[in-house]
Design a protein around this motif. Sequence first.
Motif, PDB file in Angstrom:
ATOM      1  N   VAL A   8       0.755  -1.242   0.079  1.00  0.00           N
ATOM      2  CA  VAL A   8       0.054   0.157   0.198  1.00  0.00           C
ATOM      3  C   VAL A   8       1.032   1.049  -0.309  1.00  0.00           C
ATOM      4  O   VAL A   8       2.090   1.299   0.791  1.00  0.00           O
ATOM      5  N   GLU A  67       0.658   5.650  -0.139  1.00  0.00           N
ATOM      6  CA  GLU A  67      -0.166   6.911  -0.059  1.00  0.00           C
ATOM      7  C   GLU A  67       0.314   7.867  -1.481  1.00  0.00           C
ATOM      8  O   GLU A  67       1.197   7.988  -1.601  1.00  0.00           O
ATOM      9  N   ARG A 104      -5.018   6.048  -1.867  1.00  0.00           N
ATOM     10  CA  ARG A 104      -4.296   4.950  -1.559  1.00  0.00           C
ATOM     11  C   ARG A 104      -4.012   3.962  -2.687  1.00  0.00           C
ATOM     12  O   ARG A 104      -4.934   3.898  -3.210  1.00  0.00           O
ATOM     13  N   TRP A 141     -11.308   4.427   1.145  1.00  0.00           N
ATOM     14  CA  TRP A 141      -9.944   3.826   2.061  1.00  0.00           C
ATOM     15  C   TRP A 141     -10.385   4.028   3.393  1.00  0.00           C
ATOM     16  O   TRP A 141     -10.393   2.885   3.810  1.00  0.00           O
TER      17      TRP A 141
END
Length: 71
Positions: A29, A31, A37, A57
Amino acid sequence: MEKLTCDRETAEWRKSSWSGPDGGNCVEVAELGGGRRGVRDSKQVAQPVLVFPAAEWRAFVGGLKVRRIGC
């Protein structure tokens, strides 16, 4: 679309804490800009990335926390 590509390439990807150490199914994952995300397969980093808007998210993570507590 160019901004998303740039975000994907410069993002700091982190492996899910649920991914095992044996090199099996690994999810990463990152940012991205605008609170989004990105989610990808760590073994297939050149493949398309799933991108979730910030609100979606938060709902996803909130649902995981509820399921985890309820087990």
